[in-house]
Design an enzyme around this catalytic site. Structure first.
Site: not given
Length: 408
Positions: A208, A277, A322, A340
């Site tokens: 990414n 992911d 983030f 989370k």
């Protein structure tokens, strides 16, 4: 800043005129500013201007020893609480990196024991030259701090990165330095940064746009404030920050293992990495050869590092994550925060100009598990890191107070 002795080095670039504004603002805040100029700097702004604004003698010549009781460059170096070089040309950066002392400023810098902050200013191609980049890397490795130049129209007519940070930005960085002190001494931060790579074959991989700049900015800021940093990083083009424990990883699985291995050592975990992911379900040992028709790659989920940290973290630990989103930014960030088990999450809209990946600035909203939201306007990633750390220290102190009350 009141009563602090600030040594300001001014070198010879067109941006030297901004030194007058900088001296004025620092003096108004109560600092004692001592200016040292290079001969080239005097071609752009007169010593008299800076003498008038600082109310101190401006030093130009190594051999102009007016006080027989001291050696001038040693005396002013010894008295400095902080050194700022603004503007810093490629020349003065090179001299400091390689220990050259051939004028008053460069000689003084070799005698300085206080921290040094450099604000470069030069042509975009000069700033990107390998020699300049290497000199900056050398200085960063020695603990010298940098205020990144801004991008825009330069005096030479080029458009790009190389314009001196505005005096207000430099003053803010100086204030941050004096305010922060060593408030994280004795604390260990586990910080993730950069992008992971998920292999397809020996040639190809999925990744990414993360450059690691935000995570590295956090690492540098924590070290500046006395904390210990364990930095788990994907591959980046960034220089390794000084005084950090670096763990290099490539895949999401490697990052997961590194974080789990270090988790018990951390007081604060900052998840700034962009972890994949998904990864290819099949990884080829040999290069996949093109053929007729489409190539369909089946993907499988990777482990969610932040989710696992949230499950395992202890009561004394803080987890900050983030949420880089392109739509419904705040709501999605709140969902991640709760799911989370994070203490804080930093939400940023990656499509906003000046925010997100690859740039040197960011625009974010900090959301806490208590429901507080703090909006931060566009600022450098380093300055943002310090702003977030200011919120972290408040929560660490709160946790310590809770523990003490519990024991009582």
């Amino acid at each position: 800043m009141k009563g602090k002795n600030i040594l300001l080095g001014v070198s010879g670039g067109i941006a030297a005129y901004k030194a007058a504004i900088l001296v004025s603002q620092l003096t108004k805040k109560g600092a004692n500013v001592q200016v040292v100029m290079t001969e080239s700097a005097t071609k752009f702004i007169t010593p008299l201007t800076l003498q008038t604004l600082s109310r101190n003698e401006v030093y130009l010549d190594t051999f102009a020893e007016k006080n027989p009781k001291v050696v001038s460059h040693i005396d002013i170096a010894d008295r400095a609480d902080l050194v700022i070089i603004a503007p810093a040309t490629a020349n003065i950066i090179a001299k400091l990196a390689h220990g050259i002392a051939d004028d008053m400023l460069s000689t003084t810098l070799l005698a300085v024991q206080s921290p040094i902050i450099i604000a470069p200013a030069m042509n975009v191609h000069m700033y990107d030259h390998p020699a300049v980049k290497e000199n900056i890397r050398i200085l960063k490795s020695r603990g010298v701090r940098f205020i990144e130049p801004n991008a825009g129209l330069l005096a030479c007519g080029y458009v790009g990165k190389g314009r001196l940070a505005e005096p207000e930005e430099i003053v803010a960085a100086i204030e941050s330095y004096f305010q922060s002190s060593q408030d994280f001494k004795g604390k260990t931060f586990l910080i993730t940064a950069g992008a992971t790579r998920e292999k397809i074959d020996p040639v190809r991989f999925f990744t990414n746009r993360s450059t690691g700049k935000m995570g590295y900015a956090f690492a540098e800021a924590v070290v500046e404030r006395g904390g210990k940093v364990i930095l788990v990083s994907g591959k980046t083009s960034l220089s390794v920050p000084a005084n950090v424990e670096m763990i290099l990883v490539e895949s999401a699985e490697e990052m997961y293992q590194a974080v789990m291995n270090q988790l018990d050592n951390a007081d604060v975990i900052i998840k700034a990495a962009a972890v994949a992911d998904y990864r290819p379900k099949v990884v080829y040992d040999q290069k996949f050869k093109k053929g007729e028709g489409d190539w369909i790659i089946e993907m499988e989920r990777t482990k969610d590092v932040a989710l696992e940290v949230g499950k395992r973290k202890k009561d004394h630990q803080l987890l900050i994550g983030f949420a880089a989103e392109s739509e419904d930014v705040i709501e999605r960030a709140k969902g991640k925060l709760k799911k989370k088990n994070m203490d804080m999450i930093i939400a940023n809209h990656i499509l906003l100009e000046g925010a997100g990946f690859e740039g040197d600035t960011n625009i974010v909203t900090l959301i806490t598990k208590e429901g507080e939201q703090i909006d931060y306007p566009m600022m450098s990633k380093k300055e943002l890191a310090h702003q977030i750390l200011n919120q972290i220290i408040l929560r660490l102190e709160g946790k310590s107070q809770s523990v003490r009350n519990g024991r009582d």
